[in-house]
Design an enzyme around this catalytic site. Structure first.
Site, PDB file in Angstrom:
ATOM      1  N   GLU A   9     -36.426   3.957   6.184  1.00  0.00           N
ATOM      2  CA  GLU A   9     -36.479   3.500   4.796  1.00  0.00           C
ATOM      3  C   GLU A   9     -35.115   3.809   4.193  1.00  0.00           C
ATOM      4  O   GLU A   9     -34.809   4.959   3.890  1.00  0.00           O
ATOM      5  CB  GLU A   9     -37.605   4.205   4.034  1.00  0.00           C
ATOM      6  N   CYS A  27     -33.808   4.254  -4.551  1.00  0.00           N
ATOM      7  CA  CYS A  27     -33.374   3.316  -3.511  1.00  0.00           C
ATOM      8  C   CYS A  27     -33.674   1.869  -3.872  1.00  0.00           C
ATOM      9  O   CYS A  27     -33.016   0.958  -3.367  1.00  0.00           O
ATOM     10  CB  CYS A  27     -34.015   3.674  -2.174  1.00  0.00           C
TER      11      CYS A  27
END
Length: 462
Positions: free
Chosen positions: A217, A251
């Site tokens: 991720e 993110c």
């Protein structure tokens, strides 16, 4: 469970003990998994104030933001797994082709085994426990490596884990780069990594030596497109929310804005108005800080004072960078070529939506994309022609809160998905089983082969 092991145990011995524990088979049972999910939930609830305090010390997160983006999401995920785990663990029956009659086919989700979970500093509670929930639901053991950049959260994670799990089942390894390197030299059955692209490449390289499956991720520059039919005031409000949450250290934060030239000035006006409304009288007491001096200095260097149209101020002493807007006109500028990870919003004008598509597709595929439009035609065009991990139409960030959808990147922004049932699937192997019955054995597959058998095979298999 056995008592928690001595802290002096080395990593190789720890993994050996976890393998021995896993082989015993306790983690395979539904009752075992359910009990540990409940224990984790109860301990997080019990330590909620301690978690909030740790988040404030590391990132200056308010109690509200700590619950909304970390504790609350984790509790919701645990409850979702508790509710659905029995259903997910059931053998899934699938149809069997007539050529294999008589038989029954099904898929059994088996645990992967010994899992390594490497978590980042920006959401140091959420991004530890969310994958751990999947590891527990999937029937695995886990070694957790929190980020050394958030030491107070790392410590509270260790305390929570130690209070409810034995190290043979779930263990925490604290430390920095040295500990990361030691962990990556070991052979795990699965590695789940959240962090930067550069470190993600290293994790993938290390995992490849043992053919260890991974989920990465990562991140990247997530674009936001504002098309001329958008509800501009609402767009400004929702983009401001997504950009300043956790001081931009997210993110999936909107990294930059591509906006129709005709509405750029008005959008900027609305964005500034909402920032002033969010922080009335310049009261930034609930605004997080940048994690450390290194990242603070990196972000400051991205601010071109000549292009700043709002903000640009910062407090070096408190590691706070205040919300900033930059009107950018150079796609080759530094701020357009690295992930910002801070509360600075570059805005770039366009005249034709095709310019946006061309630019986005010329760059590495982002983790998220946000489109603000009331045109279904534009919506369909962007979804079809731009490749990205996931995103929202007319909002930012909130797609990751729906545990009925998977979350993950594509290309350089990540590999694999998790959240909800996708987490259970991520931490298990779908083992395909066909059970043949003995009361009939069709002879056509056996030697000697002949024309009659060939015709039968062609009839059944096509």
């Amino acid at each position: 469970m056995t008592e928690y092991l001595d802290e002096t145990i080395n990593i190789s011995d720890l993994i050996k003990l976890q393998k021995e524990f896993f082989i015993k088979g306790d983690t395979l049972e539904y009752s075992f998994r359910l009990k540990n999910l409940v224990s984790l939930r109860n301990e997080i609830l019990k330590r909620e104030k301690d978690i909030e305090e740790a988040l404030y010390k590391d990132l200056r997160k308010s109690s509200f933001e700590s619950y909304m983006t970390e504790i609350g999401l984790v509790l919701e995920e645990i409850n979702y797994h508790i509710k659905n785990l029995k259903k997910w663990m059931k053998k899934k029956k699938v149809r069997t082709s007539i050529s294999q009659f008589p038989a029954r086919s099904y898929i059994y989700h088996e645990p992967l085994g010994i899992c390594l979970i490497m978590a980042p500093w920006n959401y140091p509670i959420n991004l530890v426990f969310m994958p751990l929930i999947g590891a527990i639901s999937g029937g695995n053991t886990a070694v957790i490596k929190p980020s050394a950049y958030a030491p107070n959260c790392s410590n509270i994670v260790r305390e929570i884990i130690e209070s409810i799990f034995c190290k043979e089942y779930v263990a925490v390894i604290e430390g920095g780069r040295k500990e990361n390197e030691k962990l990556l030299e070991e052979k795990f059955d699965f590695i789940f990594f959240t962090g930067s692209i550069s470190v993600g490449k290293l994790v993938m390289e290390k995992a490849s030596k043992n053919l260890t499956p991974i989920i990465l991720e990562l991140g990247g520059k997530s674009p936001t497109i504002i098309e001329k039919t958008a509800d501009l005031k609402l767009a400004a409000k929702r983009i401001a929310f997504g950009k300043i949450l956790n001081a931009g250290q997210t993110c999936v934060a909107p990294d930059y804005v591509l906006i129709d030239k005709s509405i750029c000035q008005l959008f900027t006006k609305y964005y500034v108005e909402y920032i002033k409304e969010f922080f009335e009288n310049d009261d930034y007491k609930n605004f997080p800080k940048i994690i450390n001096k290194k990242h603070f200095n990196r972000i400051i260097k991205l601010i071109d004072s000549e292009k700043v149209v709002f903000g640009g101020e910062y407090s070096e002493e408190n590691l706070i960078i205040y919300p900033t807007i930059i009107h950018e006109n150079d796609f080759n500028s530094r701020i357009m070529n690295e992930e910002i990870f801070g509360p600075i919003l570059p805005i770039i004008e366009y005249e034709d939506i095709e310019e946006c598509i061309e630019y986005i597709n010329s760059k590495p595929r982002p983790l998220a994309l946000y489109l603000f439009t009331n045109s279904s035609e534009i919506e369909e065009k962007i979804i079809k022609r731009c490749s990205y991990g996931g995103g929202c139409i007319n909002d930012t960030l909130v797609h990751i809160t729906n545990n009925k959808m998977g979350f993950g990147g594509i290309g350089e922004s990540g590999i694999g998905q998790y959240h909800g049932e996708k987490s259970f699937e991520a931490f298990t192997h779908p083992k395909a089983i066909m059970k043949k019955f003995n009361w009939l054995d069709l002879p056509m597959r056996y030697h000697p082969y002949n024309e009659k058998k060939s015709k039968l095979v062609r009839f059944f298999i096509k």
